[in-house]
Design a protein around this motif. Structure first.
Motif, PDB file in Angstrom:
ATOM      1  N   LEU A 145       6.567  -2.479   2.113  1.00 54.28           N
ATOM      2  CA  LEU A 145       7.507  -2.853   1.189  1.00 54.28           C
ATOM      3  C   LEU A 145       8.856  -2.290   1.177  1.00 54.28           C
ATOM      4  CD1 LEU A 145       4.535  -2.682  -1.678  1.00 54.28           C
ATOM      5  CD2 LEU A 145       5.232  -4.763  -0.425  1.00 54.28           C
ATOM      6  N   PRO A 146       9.962  -2.651   1.190  1.00 53.62           N
ATOM      7  CA  PRO A 146      11.261  -1.970   1.267  1.00 53.62           C
ATOM      8  C   PRO A 146      11.545  -1.441   0.253  1.00 53.62           C
ATOM      9  CG  PRO A 146      11.629  -4.541   1.023  1.00 53.62           C
ATOM     10  CD  PRO A 146      10.164  -4.312   1.365  1.00 53.62           C
ATOM     11  N   LYS A 147      11.090  -1.422  -0.782  1.00 54.24           N
ATOM     12  CA  LYS A 147      11.713  -0.844  -2.260  1.00 54.24           C
ATOM     13  C   LYS A 147      10.236  -0.928  -3.279  1.00 54.24           C
ATOM     14  CE  LYS A 147      15.215  -0.527  -5.828  1.00 54.24           C
ATOM     15  NZ  LYS A 147      16.541  -0.918  -5.915  1.00 54.24           N
ATOM     16  N   VAL A 148       9.966   0.218  -3.766  1.00 56.52           N
ATOM     17  CA  VAL A 148       9.029   0.323  -4.768  1.00 56.52           C
ATOM     18  C   VAL A 148       9.538   1.278  -5.876  1.00 56.52           C
ATOM     19  CG1 VAL A 148       6.780  -0.066  -3.149  1.00 56.52           C
ATOM     20  CG2 VAL A 148       7.792   2.388  -3.676  1.00 56.52           C
ATOM     21  N   SER A 149       9.032   1.234  -7.152  1.00 57.66           N
ATOM     22  CA  SER A 149       9.464   2.094  -8.229  1.00 57.66           C
ATOM     23  C   SER A 149       9.243   3.474  -7.818  1.00 57.66           C
ATOM     24  CB  SER A 149       8.674   1.547  -9.559  1.00 57.66           C
ATOM     25  OG  SER A 149       7.362   2.142  -9.398  1.00 57.66           O
ATOM     26  N   GLN A 150      10.222   3.937  -8.642  1.00 55.19           N
ATOM     27  CA  GLN A 150      10.383   5.679  -8.405  1.00 55.19           C
ATOM     28  C   GLN A 150       8.993   6.161  -8.976  1.00 55.19           C
ATOM     29  OE1 GLN A 150      11.599   8.175  -7.405  1.00 55.19           O
ATOM     30  NE2 GLN A 150      12.460   9.817  -8.708  1.00 55.19           N
ATOM     31  N   ARG A 151       8.430   7.161  -8.091  1.00 56.69           N
ATOM     32  CA  ARG A 151       7.654   7.944  -8.424  1.00 56.69           C
ATOM     33  C   ARG A 151       7.540   9.282  -7.727  1.00 56.69           C
ATOM     34  NH1 ARG A 151       4.143   4.324  -5.912  1.00 56.69           N
ATOM     35  NH2 ARG A 151       5.275   2.910  -7.370  1.00 56.69           N
ATOM     36  N   ILE A 152       6.864  10.300  -8.532  1.00 57.41           N
ATOM     37  CA  ILE A 152       6.805  11.615  -8.036  1.00 57.41           C
ATOM     38  C   ILE A 152       5.398  11.819  -7.647  1.00 57.41           C
ATOM     39  CG2 ILE A 152       7.234  14.218  -8.502  1.00 57.41           C
ATOM     40  CD1 ILE A 152       9.893  12.651  -8.546  1.00 57.41           C
ATOM     41  N   GLY A 153       4.531  11.706  -8.644  1.00 59.57           N
ATOM     42  CA  GLY A 153       3.088  12.082  -8.220  1.00 59.57           C
ATOM     43  C   GLY A 153       2.430  11.035  -7.225  1.00 59.57           C
ATOM     44  N   SER A 154       1.235  11.221  -6.662  1.00 57.94           N
ATOM     45  CA  SER A 154       0.491  10.749  -5.698  1.00 57.94           C
ATOM     46  C   SER A 154      -0.443   9.830  -6.373  1.00 57.94           C
ATOM     47  CB  SER A 154       0.121  11.544  -4.785  1.00 57.94           C
ATOM     48  OG  SER A 154       1.055  12.465  -3.956  1.00 57.94           O
ATOM     49  N   GLY A 155      -1.134   8.778  -5.715  1.00 53.94           N
ATOM     50  CA  GLY A 155      -2.092   7.874  -6.230  1.00 53.94           C
ATOM     51  C   GLY A 155      -3.538   8.367  -5.743  1.00 53.94           C
ATOM     52  N   VAL A 156      -4.250   7.189  -6.050  1.00 56.13           N
ATOM     53  CA  VAL A 156      -5.614   7.195  -5.579  1.00 56.13           C
ATOM     54  C   VAL A 156      -6.151   5.939  -5.210  1.00 56.13           C
ATOM     55  CG1 VAL A 156      -6.458   9.099  -7.080  1.00 56.13           C
ATOM     56  CG2 VAL A 156      -6.698   6.912  -8.028  1.00 56.13           C
ATOM     57  N   VAL A 157      -6.928   5.932  -4.528  1.00 54.35           N
ATOM     58  CA  VAL A 157      -7.749   4.721  -3.714  1.00 54.35           C
ATOM     59  C   VAL A 157      -9.113   4.559  -4.421  1.00 54.35           C
ATOM     60  CG1 VAL A 157      -8.296   3.395  -1.816  1.00 54.35           C
ATOM     61  CG2 VAL A 157      -6.181   4.603  -1.849  1.00 54.35           C
ATOM     62  N   HIS A 158      -9.415   3.291  -4.876  1.00 53.83           N
ATOM     63  CA  HIS A 158     -10.846   2.979  -5.342  1.00 53.83           C
ATOM     64  C   HIS A 158     -11.293   1.550  -5.062  1.00 53.83           C
ATOM     65  CE1 HIS A 158     -14.549   3.449  -7.448  1.00 53.83           C
ATOM     66  NE2 HIS A 158     -13.992   2.412  -8.583  1.00 53.83           N
ATOM     67  N   ASN A 159     -12.265   1.302  -4.358  1.00 53.13           N
ATOM     68  CA  ASN A 159     -12.954  -0.129  -4.227  1.00 53.13           C
ATOM     69  C   ASN A 159     -11.595  -0.948  -3.829  1.00 53.13           C
ATOM     70  OD1 ASN A 159     -15.438   0.863  -4.908  1.00 53.13           O
ATOM     71  ND2 ASN A 159     -15.276   0.043  -6.988  1.00 53.13           N
ATOM     72  N   GLY A 160     -10.835  -0.530  -2.717  1.00 53.80           N
ATOM     73  CA  GLY A 160     -10.032  -1.588  -2.339  1.00 53.80           C
ATOM     74  C   GLY A 160      -8.488  -1.725  -3.086  1.00 53.80           C
ATOM     75  N   TYR A 161      -8.320  -0.795  -4.057  1.00 56.09           N
ATOM     76  CA  TYR A 161      -7.060  -0.849  -4.826  1.00 56.09           C
ATOM     77  C   TYR A 161      -6.648   0.487  -4.936  1.00 56.09           C
ATOM     78  CZ  TYR A 161      -8.754  -5.420  -6.494  1.00 56.09           C
ATOM     79  OH  TYR A 161      -9.285  -6.948  -6.578  1.00 56.09           O
ATOM     80  N   HIS A 162      -5.098   0.466  -4.668  1.00 55.27           N
ATOM     81  CA  HIS A 162      -4.468   1.673  -4.835  1.00 55.27           C
ATOM     82  C   HIS A 162      -3.897   1.796  -6.412  1.00 55.27           C
ATOM     83  CE1 HIS A 162      -0.546   3.845  -4.515  1.00 55.27           C
ATOM     84  NE2 HIS A 162      -1.339   4.637  -3.691  1.00 55.27           N
ATOM     85  N   TYR A 163      -3.854   2.824  -6.824  1.00 56.76           N
ATOM     86  CA  TYR A 163      -3.819   3.094  -8.445  1.00 56.76           C
ATOM     87  C   TYR A 163      -2.413   4.230  -8.337  1.00 56.76           C
ATOM     88  CZ  TYR A 163      -7.541   0.447  -9.568  1.00 56.76           C
ATOM     89  OH  TYR A 163      -8.611  -0.671  -9.581  1.00 56.76           O
ATOM     90  N   ILE A 164      -1.441   4.150  -8.933  1.00 58.50           N
ATOM     91  CA  ILE A 164      -0.323   5.272  -9.114  1.00 58.50           C
ATOM     92  C   ILE A 164       0.453   5.022 -10.177  1.00 58.50           C
ATOM     93  CG2 ILE A 164       1.489   3.974  -7.660  1.00 58.50           C
ATOM     94  CD1 ILE A 164       2.033   6.696  -6.104  1.00 58.50           C
ATOM     95  N   LEU A 165       1.229   6.078 -10.767  1.00 53.06           N
ATOM     96  CA  LEU A 165       2.086   6.110 -11.873  1.00 53.06           C
ATOM     97  C   LEU A 165       3.157   6.233 -11.516  1.00 53.06           C
ATOM     98  CD1 LEU A 165       0.305   8.267 -14.747  1.00 53.06           C
ATOM     99  CD2 LEU A 165       0.249   5.707 -14.251  1.00 53.06           C
ATOM    100  N   SER A 166       4.085   5.444 -12.040  1.00 51.73           N
ATOM    101  CA  SER A 166       5.635   5.585 -11.731  1.00 51.73           C
ATOM    102  C   SER A 166       6.327   6.638 -12.667  1.00 51.73           C
ATOM    103  CB  SER A 166       6.575   4.399 -12.114  1.00 51.73           C
ATOM    104  OG  SER A 166       6.583   4.171 -13.217  1.00 51.73           O
ATOM    105  N   ASP A 167       7.189   6.984 -12.287  1.00 48.60           N
ATOM    106  CA  ASP A 167       8.164   7.946 -12.886  1.00 48.60           C
ATOM    107  C   ASP A 167       8.391   7.671 -14.316  1.00 48.60           C
ATOM    108  OD1 ASP A 167       9.970   9.867 -13.783  1.00 48.60           O
ATOM    109  OD2 ASP A 167      11.466   9.711 -12.180  1.00 48.60           O
ATOM    110  N   GLY A 168       8.482   6.304 -14.615  1.00 49.80           N
ATOM    111  CA  GLY A 168       8.750   5.918 -15.780  1.00 49.80           C
ATOM    112  C   GLY A 168       7.599   5.754 -16.744  1.00 49.80           C
ATOM    113  N   GLY A 169       6.341   6.233 -16.196  1.00 46.30           N
ATOM    114  CA  GLY A 169       5.177   6.019 -16.954  1.00 46.30           C
ATOM    115  C   GLY A 169       4.566   4.606 -16.776  1.00 46.30           C
TER     116      GLY A 169
END
Length: 413
Positions: A300-324
Protein backbone atom coordinates in the motif's frame (compact mmCIF):
# COMPACT_ATOMS: atom_id res chain seq x y z
CA UNK A 1 22.99 -26.87 17.84
CA UNK A 2 22.23 -25.82 21.40
CA UNK A 3 22.41 -22.15 20.42
CA UNK A 4 20.14 -22.72 17.45
CA UNK A 5 17.63 -24.49 19.71
CA UNK A 6 17.66 -21.65 22.20
CA UNK A 7 17.02 -19.11 19.47
CA UNK A 8 14.28 -21.21 17.91
CA UNK A 9 12.46 -21.56 21.20
CA UNK A 10 13.14 -18.10 22.55
CA UNK A 11 9.78 -16.68 21.62
CA UNK A 12 7.77 -19.89 21.61
CA UNK A 13 7.50 -22.52 24.37
CA UNK A 14 9.86 -20.63 26.68
CA UNK A 15 7.50 -17.65 26.61
CA UNK A 16 4.55 -19.92 27.38
CA UNK A 17 6.29 -21.25 30.47
CA UNK A 18 6.52 -17.71 31.83
CA UNK A 19 3.14 -16.35 30.77
CA UNK A 20 2.96 -14.34 34.00
CA UNK A 21 5.93 -12.24 32.87
CA UNK A 22 6.07 -9.34 30.41
CA UNK A 23 9.81 -9.31 29.74
CA UNK A 24 10.10 -6.82 26.88
CA UNK A 25 8.33 -3.87 25.32
CA UNK A 26 5.98 -6.02 23.23
CA UNK A 27 5.68 -8.84 25.72
CA UNK A 28 6.91 -12.45 25.86
CA UNK A 29 6.30 -13.09 22.16
CA UNK A 30 7.60 -9.76 20.90
CA UNK A 31 4.34 -9.01 19.10
CA UNK A 32 1.99 -7.52 21.71
CA UNK A 33 0.23 -10.80 22.50
CA UNK A 34 -0.31 -12.45 25.87
CA UNK A 35 -1.47 -15.95 26.74
CA UNK A 36 -3.58 -14.48 29.54
CA UNK A 37 -7.34 -13.99 29.31
CA UNK A 38 -10.03 -12.55 31.55
CA UNK A 39 -8.09 -9.31 32.01
CA UNK A 40 -9.75 -6.23 33.52
CA UNK A 41 -12.07 -4.44 31.10
CA UNK A 42 -13.24 -1.58 33.28
CA UNK A 43 -11.31 0.77 35.55
CA UNK A 44 -10.96 4.42 36.49
CA UNK A 45 -8.68 6.54 38.67
CA UNK A 46 -10.20 4.75 41.68
CA UNK A 47 -12.02 1.64 40.43
CA UNK A 48 -9.94 -1.54 40.12
CA UNK A 49 -6.72 0.30 40.98
CA UNK A 50 -4.49 -2.11 42.91
CA UNK A 51 -1.90 0.61 43.42
CA UNK A 52 -0.39 3.67 41.82
CA UNK A 53 2.95 5.28 42.51
CA UNK A 54 4.14 8.78 41.61
CA UNK A 55 7.03 9.00 39.15
CA UNK A 56 9.81 11.61 39.33
CA UNK A 57 9.41 12.87 35.75
CA UNK A 58 7.54 12.26 32.51
CA UNK A 59 8.38 9.31 30.29
CA UNK A 60 7.35 7.38 27.17
CA UNK A 61 8.68 3.89 27.92
CA UNK A 62 6.58 0.83 28.73
CA UNK A 63 6.97 -1.18 31.96
CA UNK A 64 8.30 -4.72 31.90
CA UNK A 65 7.45 -7.31 34.55
CA UNK A 66 9.32 -10.35 35.87
CA UNK A 67 8.34 -12.26 38.98
CA UNK A 68 7.75 -9.78 41.79
CA UNK A 69 9.40 -6.86 39.97
CA UNK A 70 8.08 -4.09 37.72
CA UNK A 71 10.83 -2.27 35.83
CA UNK A 72 10.78 1.02 33.94
CA UNK A 73 13.33 3.37 32.44
CA UNK A 74 13.14 6.95 33.68
CA UNK A 75 14.91 10.18 32.78
CA UNK A 76 15.16 13.05 35.24
CA UNK A 77 15.74 15.71 32.67
CA UNK A 78 17.01 18.64 34.75
CA UNK A 79 19.59 16.44 36.46
CA UNK A 80 20.72 14.58 33.34
CA UNK A 81 19.88 11.23 34.95
CA UNK A 82 18.99 8.14 32.96
CA UNK A 83 17.64 5.53 35.31
CA UNK A 84 16.24 2.05 35.67
CA UNK A 85 13.61 1.90 38.43
CA UNK A 86 12.38 -1.28 40.13
CA UNK A 87 9.03 -1.50 41.94
CA UNK A 88 7.43 -4.25 44.00
CA UNK A 89 4.73 -5.85 41.87
CA UNK A 90 2.29 -6.37 44.75
CA UNK A 91 2.56 -3.01 46.50
CA UNK A 92 4.09 -0.54 44.03
CA UNK A 93 6.80 0.38 46.51
CA UNK A 94 10.08 1.34 44.86
CA UNK A 95 12.72 -1.29 45.62
CA UNK A 96 15.83 0.17 43.97
CA UNK A 97 17.15 2.41 41.23
CA UNK A 98 20.21 2.15 39.01
CA UNK A 99 21.56 4.26 36.22
CA UNK A 100 23.90 7.03 35.15
CA UNK A 101 24.24 10.77 34.75
CA UNK A 102 24.75 11.87 31.14
CA UNK A 103 24.70 15.58 30.39
CA UNK A 104 26.09 15.70 26.87
CA UNK A 105 23.71 17.31 24.35
CA UNK A 106 21.52 14.84 22.50
CA UNK A 107 18.97 15.73 19.87
CA UNK A 108 15.37 14.72 20.55
CA UNK A 109 11.85 16.05 20.19
CA UNK A 110 9.83 17.83 22.87
CA UNK A 111 7.32 14.95 22.87
CA UNK A 112 10.06 12.34 23.31
CA UNK A 113 11.95 12.63 26.61
CA UNK A 114 15.12 10.62 27.14
CA UNK A 115 14.83 6.98 28.25
CA UNK A 116 11.90 6.26 25.94
CA UNK A 117 13.34 2.79 25.23
CA UNK A 118 11.83 0.06 27.41
CA UNK A 119 14.00 -2.44 29.35
CA UNK A 120 14.27 -6.14 28.55
CA UNK A 121 14.90 -8.92 31.07
CA UNK A 122 15.36 -12.70 31.22
CA UNK A 123 14.92 -12.91 34.98
CA UNK A 124 18.67 -12.87 35.64
CA UNK A 125 19.74 -9.65 33.94
CA UNK A 126 18.09 -6.46 32.74
CA UNK A 127 19.22 -4.73 29.53
CA UNK A 128 18.55 -1.03 29.00
CA UNK A 129 19.39 1.26 26.10
CA UNK A 130 20.17 4.82 27.17
CA UNK A 131 20.71 6.05 23.56
CA UNK A 132 23.99 8.01 23.23
CA UNK A 133 24.87 7.09 26.82
CA UNK A 134 25.10 3.42 25.83
CA UNK A 135 23.69 -0.02 26.57
CA UNK A 136 23.77 -1.22 30.18
CA UNK A 137 23.18 -4.59 31.79
CA UNK A 138 22.13 -4.90 35.46
CA UNK A 139 21.32 -7.86 37.65
CA UNK A 140 17.91 -8.19 39.30
CA UNK A 141 19.10 -6.14 42.28
CA UNK A 142 20.32 -3.22 40.18
CA UNK A 143 24.04 -4.03 40.19
CA UNK A 144 25.81 -3.23 36.92
CA UNK A 145 27.11 -6.32 35.09
CA UNK A 146 28.41 -4.78 31.87
CA UNK A 147 28.05 -1.70 29.71
CA UNK A 148 28.71 -0.63 26.13
CA UNK A 149 29.53 3.05 25.90
CA UNK A 150 31.57 2.74 22.70
CA UNK A 151 28.72 2.52 20.19
CA UNK A 152 28.61 6.19 19.24
CA UNK A 153 26.01 8.93 19.36
CA UNK A 154 22.33 8.92 18.49
CA UNK A 155 21.21 11.82 16.35
CA UNK A 156 17.71 12.32 15.03
CA UNK A 157 15.36 15.28 15.20
CA UNK A 158 12.67 13.07 16.78
CA UNK A 159 15.00 11.27 19.16
CA UNK A 160 15.46 7.64 20.05
CA UNK A 161 13.07 4.90 21.14
CA UNK A 162 14.22 1.44 20.08
CA UNK A 163 14.29 -1.22 22.80
CA UNK A 164 16.52 -4.26 23.35
CA UNK A 165 15.22 -7.71 22.40
CA UNK A 166 16.52 -10.73 24.37
CA UNK A 167 16.45 -14.14 22.69
CA UNK A 168 18.44 -17.17 23.71
CA UNK A 169 21.94 -16.13 24.69
CA UNK A 170 21.91 -12.81 22.89
CA UNK A 171 20.52 -9.31 22.79
CA UNK A 172 19.41 -7.74 19.52
CA UNK A 173 19.25 -3.96 19.21
CA UNK A 174 18.39 -1.53 16.44
CA UNK A 175 20.91 1.20 17.27
CA UNK A 176 19.22 4.07 15.45
CA UNK A 177 17.76 6.08 13.86
CA UNK A 178 20.12 8.57 12.20
CA UNK A 179 23.40 8.44 10.35
CA UNK A 180 24.73 5.93 12.87
CA UNK A 181 22.26 3.07 12.30
CA UNK A 182 23.47 -0.42 13.20
CA UNK A 183 21.66 -3.67 13.95
CA UNK A 184 23.62 -5.37 16.73
CA UNK A 185 23.72 -8.82 18.29
CA UNK A 186 25.39 -8.79 21.73
CA UNK A 187 26.26 -11.66 24.03
CA UNK A 188 23.79 -11.07 26.85
CA UNK A 189 26.22 -12.30 29.53
CA UNK A 190 29.20 -10.16 28.54
CA UNK A 191 27.96 -7.44 26.19
CA UNK A 192 30.44 -8.54 23.51
CA UNK A 193 29.42 -7.80 19.92
CA UNK A 194 28.63 -11.11 18.18
CA UNK A 195 27.79 -9.45 14.87
CA UNK A 196 26.66 -6.11 13.49
CA UNK A 197 24.96 -4.89 10.34
CA UNK A 198 25.49 -1.29 9.29
CA UNK A 199 22.52 0.31 7.56
CA UNK A 200 22.76 3.51 5.47
CA UNK A 201 21.65 6.54 7.47
CA UNK A 202 20.54 9.91 6.20
CA UNK A 203 19.24 13.37 6.98
CA UNK A 204 18.12 13.40 10.58
CA UNK A 205 18.65 16.80 12.19
CA UNK A 206 17.95 20.50 12.10
CA UNK A 207 19.10 22.32 8.99
CA UNK A 208 19.07 19.13 6.90
CA UNK A 209 15.78 19.77 5.16
CA UNK A 210 12.66 17.75 5.81
CA UNK A 211 13.60 14.59 3.94
CA UNK A 212 14.42 12.78 7.17
CA UNK A 213 14.62 9.04 7.38
CA UNK A 214 15.03 6.48 10.11
CA UNK A 215 13.69 3.33 11.71
CA UNK A 216 12.38 3.03 15.27
CA UNK A 217 11.45 -0.64 14.71
CA UNK A 218 12.60 -3.47 16.96
CA UNK A 219 13.62 -6.79 15.34
CA UNK A 220 11.35 -9.82 15.66
CA UNK A 221 12.70 -13.38 15.86
CA UNK A 222 10.60 -16.09 14.26
CA UNK A 223 10.91 -19.68 13.08
CA UNK A 224 10.25 -19.72 9.32
CA UNK A 225 10.22 -23.22 7.91
CA UNK A 226 13.40 -24.92 9.06
CA UNK A 227 15.34 -21.78 9.92
CA UNK A 228 15.30 -18.85 12.31
CA UNK A 229 14.82 -15.39 10.85
CA UNK A 230 15.36 -12.04 12.52
CA UNK A 231 12.75 -9.83 10.83
CA UNK A 232 13.48 -6.13 10.56
CA UNK A 233 12.12 -2.95 8.99
CA UNK A 234 14.46 -0.24 7.72
CA UNK A 235 13.74 2.83 5.62
CA UNK A 236 12.42 1.72 2.21
CA UNK A 237 12.64 -2.01 2.87
CA UNK A 238 11.63 -5.01 4.95
CA UNK A 239 14.27 -7.70 5.44
CA UNK A 240 15.47 -10.68 7.46
CA UNK A 241 18.80 -11.76 8.94
CA UNK A 242 20.29 -14.99 10.20
CA UNK A 243 20.24 -14.38 13.98
CA UNK A 244 23.38 -16.47 14.48
CA UNK A 245 25.67 -14.93 11.85
CA UNK A 246 24.02 -11.62 10.95
CA UNK A 247 23.93 -12.57 7.26
CA UNK A 248 21.12 -10.88 5.37
CA UNK A 249 18.75 -13.56 4.11
CA UNK A 250 16.29 -11.56 2.03
CA UNK A 251 15.00 -8.05 1.37
CA UNK A 252 11.85 -6.53 -0.10
CA UNK A 253 11.38 -2.96 -1.25
CA UNK A 254 8.15 -1.15 -0.54
CA UNK A 255 8.46 0.86 2.67
CA UNK A 256 9.14 4.59 2.80
CA UNK A 257 11.67 6.79 4.60
CA UNK A 258 10.30 6.74 8.16
CA UNK A 259 9.50 3.46 9.92
CA UNK A 260 7.82 3.78 13.33
CA UNK A 261 6.22 0.33 13.65
CA UNK A 262 7.89 -2.95 14.55
CA UNK A 263 7.30 -5.95 12.28
CA UNK A 264 4.69 -8.62 12.83
CA UNK A 265 4.54 -12.19 11.55
CA UNK A 266 1.64 -14.57 10.97
CA UNK A 267 0.88 -17.45 8.61
CA UNK A 268 4.31 -17.24 6.97
CA UNK A 269 3.92 -13.54 6.21
CA UNK A 270 5.73 -10.51 7.64
CA UNK A 271 3.72 -7.31 8.00
CA UNK A 272 5.70 -4.07 7.80
CA UNK A 273 4.42 -0.51 8.03
CA UNK A 274 5.93 2.93 7.65
CA UNK A 275 4.87 5.98 9.61
CA UNK A 276 4.35 9.58 8.50
CA UNK A 277 1.61 8.55 6.04
CA UNK A 278 4.08 6.20 4.37
CA UNK A 279 3.75 2.77 2.80
CA UNK A 280 2.86 -0.65 4.17
CA UNK A 281 3.46 -4.15 2.87
CA UNK A 282 3.14 -7.83 3.52
CA UNK A 283 5.85 -10.21 2.27
CA UNK A 284 6.32 -13.96 2.50
CA UNK A 285 9.24 -14.77 4.77
CA UNK A 286 11.69 -17.57 4.05
CA UNK A 287 13.05 -16.28 0.75
CA UNK A 288 16.53 -15.47 -0.52
CA UNK A 289 17.98 -12.28 -1.98
CA UNK A 290 15.68 -9.59 -3.36
CA UNK A 291 12.17 -11.02 -3.04
CA UNK A 292 10.27 -7.84 -3.95
CA UNK A 293 8.73 -9.29 -7.11
CA UNK A 294 8.15 -12.90 -6.13
CA UNK A 295 7.27 -12.82 -2.42
CA UNK A 296 5.52 -9.53 -1.79
CA UNK A 297 1.87 -10.28 -1.03
CA UNK A 298 0.60 -6.70 -1.11
CA UNK A 299 1.89 -3.15 -0.89
CA UNK A 300 0.00 0.00 0.00
CA UNK A 301 1.77 3.21 -1.10
CA UNK A 302 0.16 5.32 1.64
CA UNK A 303 -1.48 4.49 4.95
CA UNK A 304 -2.59 6.71 7.80
CA UNK A 305 -0.02 8.09 10.20
CA UNK A 306 0.67 5.80 13.14
CA UNK A 307 3.31 5.65 15.87
CA UNK A 308 2.35 2.48 17.75
CA UNK A 309 2.54 -1.08 16.42
CA UNK A 310 -0.36 -3.43 15.82
CA UNK A 311 -1.37 -7.04 16.46
CA UNK A 312 -2.58 -9.93 14.30
CA UNK A 313 -5.49 -12.19 15.21
CA UNK A 314 -7.27 -14.84 13.12
CA UNK A 315 -6.17 -13.46 9.77
CA UNK A 316 -6.70 -9.77 10.54
CA UNK A 317 -4.29 -6.97 11.37
CA UNK A 318 -5.35 -4.38 13.98
CA UNK A 319 -3.64 -1.05 14.65
CA UNK A 320 -4.47 2.44 15.92
CA UNK A 321 -3.60 5.53 13.90
CA UNK A 322 -2.01 8.62 15.39
CA UNK A 323 -5.40 10.30 15.15
CA UNK A 324 -7.04 7.64 17.33
CA UNK A 325 -8.70 5.56 14.63
CA UNK A 326 -8.90 1.80 15.13
CA UNK A 327 -8.18 0.00 11.88
CA UNK A 328 -8.66 -3.59 10.81
CA UNK A 329 -7.19 -5.03 7.58
CA UNK A 330 -7.48 -8.41 5.94
CA UNK A 331 -4.03 -9.96 6.28
CA UNK A 332 -4.24 -11.76 2.93
CA UNK A 333 -5.15 -8.73 0.82
CA UNK A 334 -4.34 -5.62 2.84
CA UNK A 335 -7.91 -4.45 2.27
CA UNK A 336 -9.44 -2.28 4.98
CA UNK A 337 -12.22 -4.02 6.91
CA UNK A 338 -13.10 -1.20 9.30
CA UNK A 339 -11.99 2.22 10.50
CA UNK A 340 -13.56 3.40 13.74
CA UNK A 341 -12.72 6.64 15.50
CA UNK A 342 -11.83 6.50 19.16
CA UNK A 343 -11.25 9.43 21.45
CA UNK A 344 -8.01 11.46 21.36
CA UNK A 345 -4.64 10.87 19.72
CA UNK A 346 -2.82 7.58 20.20
CA UNK A 347 0.86 6.63 20.22
CA UNK A 348 0.72 3.41 22.24
CA UNK A 349 0.92 -0.05 20.67
CA UNK A 350 -1.89 -2.57 20.86
CA UNK A 351 -1.89 -5.51 23.27
CA UNK A 352 -3.95 -8.61 22.42
CA UNK A 353 -5.30 -10.94 25.12
CA UNK A 354 -5.78 -14.67 24.59
CA UNK A 355 -9.55 -14.21 24.51
CA UNK A 356 -9.37 -11.80 21.58
CA UNK A 357 -9.48 -8.33 23.14
CA UNK A 358 -7.31 -5.37 22.17
CA UNK A 359 -5.96 -2.93 24.76
CA UNK A 360 -4.41 0.50 24.15
CA UNK A 361 -4.18 3.96 25.70
CA UNK A 362 -4.43 7.42 24.18
CA UNK A 363 -2.47 10.55 24.99
CA UNK A 364 -5.10 12.01 27.31
CA UNK A 365 -5.14 8.90 29.47
CA UNK A 366 -8.14 7.02 28.11
CA UNK A 367 -7.58 3.28 27.84
CA UNK A 368 -9.63 1.38 25.27
CA UNK A 369 -10.71 -2.23 25.14
CA UNK A 370 -12.24 -3.50 21.90
CA UNK A 371 -12.80 -6.89 20.31
CA UNK A 372 -10.29 -8.29 17.84
CA UNK A 373 -12.96 -9.16 15.28
CA UNK A 374 -13.82 -7.96 11.78
CA UNK A 375 -16.93 -6.29 13.20
CA UNK A 376 -15.86 -3.47 15.51
CA UNK A 377 -17.13 -3.56 19.09
CA UNK A 378 -15.82 -1.16 21.71
CA UNK A 379 -16.07 -2.83 25.12
CA UNK A 380 -14.96 0.03 27.36
CA UNK A 381 -13.21 3.39 27.66
CA UNK A 382 -11.36 3.90 30.94
CA UNK A 383 -9.80 7.20 31.95
CA UNK A 384 -6.71 7.59 34.13
CA UNK A 385 -6.66 11.37 33.71
CA UNK A 386 -3.01 11.81 32.70
CA UNK A 387 -0.91 11.70 29.56
CA UNK A 388 0.08 8.21 28.37
CA UNK A 389 2.49 7.51 25.52
CA UNK A 390 3.77 4.02 26.38
CA UNK A 391 1.96 0.72 25.92
CA UNK A 392 0.20 -1.52 28.43
CA UNK A 393 2.04 -4.45 30.05
CA UNK A 394 0.23 -7.59 31.26
CA UNK A 395 1.16 -9.91 34.11
CA UNK A 396 -0.83 -12.27 36.35
CA UNK A 397 -4.18 -10.79 35.39
CA UNK A 398 -3.02 -7.24 36.00
CA UNK A 399 -2.36 -4.32 33.67
CA UNK A 400 0.65 -2.08 34.24
CA UNK A 401 0.35 1.38 32.72
CA UNK A 402 2.95 4.12 32.79
CA UNK A 403 1.60 7.67 32.66
CA UNK A 404 3.47 10.96 32.76
CA UNK A 405 2.76 11.29 36.49
CA UNK A 406 2.15 7.79 37.84
CA UNK A 407 2.80 4.10 37.34
CA UNK A 408 -0.53 2.25 37.66
CA UNK A 409 -1.38 -1.36 38.48
CA UNK A 410 -4.92 -2.25 37.38
CA UNK A 411 -6.62 -5.45 38.57
CA UNK A 412 -10.04 -6.81 39.27
CA UNK A 413 -11.27 -6.29 42.82
Amino acid sequence: MKLVLLLSLALGPIAALHAENWPMWRGPNGDGTTTESGLPEKWSQTENVVWKVALPDRGNSTPVVWGDKVLITQAIEKEGKRLLLCFDKKTGKQVWEAGITYKEPELTHGTNPYCSASPATDGERIIVFFASAGVYCYDMKGKEIWKRTDLGKQHHIWGNGTSPVIAGDRVFLNFGPGENTVLYAFDKKTGKTLWQHKEPGGASGEGEGKKWLGSWADPLLRKVGARDELLMCFPRRACAFDPLSGKELWTSAGLTDLVYNSPLYADGVMIAMSGYNGAALAVKAGGSGDVTEKNRVWQLPKVSQRIGSGVVHNGYHYILSDGGIAECRDLKTGQMVFQERLKGNNWSSLVLSADGKCYAANQIGDCFVFKAAPKFELLSTNSLGEKIIGSIAVSDGHLFIRGYKNLWCIGKK
